[in-house]
Enzyme design. Structure first.
Site, mmCIF file in Angstrom:
data_model
loop_
_atom_site.group_PDB
_atom_site.id
_atom_site.type_symbol
_atom_site.label_atom_id
_atom_site.label_comp_id
_atom_site.label_asym_id
_atom_site.label_seq_id
_atom_site.Cartn_x
_atom_site.Cartn_y
_atom_site.Cartn_z
ATOM 1 N N SER A 118 9.686 -0.681 6.751
ATOM 2 C CA SER A 118 8.812 0.381 6.237
ATOM 3 C C SER A 118 7.929 0.829 7.440
ATOM 4 O O SER A 118 7.742 0.099 8.437
ATOM 5 C CB SER A 118 8.129 0.190 5.128
ATOM 6 O OG SER A 118 6.988 0.898 4.772
ATOM 7 N N TYR B 141 1.759 -5.704 1.114
ATOM 8 C CA TYR B 141 2.737 -5.075 1.296
ATOM 9 C C TYR B 141 3.254 -5.168 2.884
ATOM 10 O O TYR B 141 4.392 -5.109 3.314
ATOM 11 C CB TYR B 141 3.156 -3.785 0.582
ATOM 12 C CG TYR B 141 4.336 -2.979 0.759
ATOM 13 C CD1 TYR B 141 5.532 -3.386 0.058
ATOM 14 C CD2 TYR B 141 4.272 -1.775 1.493
ATOM 15 C CE1 TYR B 141 6.430 -2.755 0.520
ATOM 16 C CE2 TYR B 141 5.499 -1.185 1.778
ATOM 17 C CZ TYR B 141 6.716 -1.364 1.255
ATOM 18 O OH TYR B 141 7.729 -0.646 1.444
#
Length: 246
Positions: free
Chosen positions: A143, A157
């Site tokens: 990501s 995350y």
């Protein structure tokens, strides 16, 4: 360059929706034999039926990527069904966004189990076969939050995605002569990922995703990495909406 995709057997985890499903459709359209795995078998079967109706080849496998033995079993089943495995796409992921001060350790555990350990279990299941056959391609979904910490709210995350990016690069150094390794690092993408956030942060996340690009855009980036000649390894692709600052 579909010759680089045609005939390859590809396993995609998290293949029932979003990036996983769109990647399955695109690679099947370009001639790959696609195996899609996820917990929701009914949704997988819908994707398989869609691919079949367009002349593609696909099979579905129920899988929880946090179950190490189940990941091993699915990889073994795919090799039995298709005769080999050429590409593993570790796509399954969760993104519950919440300030660390709320100390939701259950969500931390879930992210570590799915995003990080699930990726490692996929690598562990596929890598020995790739090394034995002298070829293979591991594509890990990281990501932009694995490049820059997404805080406040996305700290854990980001931690999992930084780890996925680091593992991808380390793996490339270790096995790059035989196995290609790619880290895909998307920004805001239209998918179910945004719905894994609950509580007070849900509205903020949904607002952030108003600028999201279609999952098909990331699927094209993955196809680009897969279709390259054997002596070309696309190590990382960062793909964001043009409007996204983060």
């Amino acid at each position: 360059m579909t010759k680089g995709i045609e005939g390859k057997v590809v396993l995609i985890t998290g293949g029932s929706t979003g990036i996983g499903a769109e990647t399955a459709r695109l690679l099947a359209e370009r001639g790959a034999k696609v195996a899609i795995a996820a917990r929701r078998k009914d949704r997988l079967d819908e994707v398989v039926a869609d691919i079949a109706s367009n002349g593609g080849t696909a099979r579905s496998y129920a899988l929880d990527v946090t179950d190490k033995s189940a990941v091993q079993s699915v990889v073994a089943a795919i090799i039995a069904d298709f005769g080999r495995l050429d590409v593993l796409i570790n796509n399954a992921g969760l993104m519950p966004i919440r300030p660390m001060a709320e100390v939701n350790t259950d969500e931390w555990d879930q992210m570590i189990d799915v995003n990080l350990k699930g990726t490692l279990y996929g690598i562990a299941a596929a890598l020995p076969g790739f090394l034995e056959q002298g070829s293979g391609h591991i594509i890990n979904l990281s990501s932009v939050a694995g490049i820059k910490v997404f805080a406040p709210g996305g700290t854990v995350y980001s931690g999992t995605k930084f780890a996925v990016s680091a593992i991808s690069e380390g793996l490339r150094h270790e096995v790059g002569e035989k196995v290609r390794v790619t880290s895909i690092e998307p920004g805001a993408v239209e998918s179910d990922l945004k719905f894994t956030t609950s509580g007070t942060a849900a509205e903020t996340v949904l607002d952030f995703y108003k600028q999201a690009i279609p999952a098909a855009s990331v699927a094209r980036a993955i196809a680009f990495a897969v279709e390259q000649p054997d002596d070309v390894d696309v190590n990382a692709i960062v793909i964001r909406p043009t409007a996204q600052e983060f």
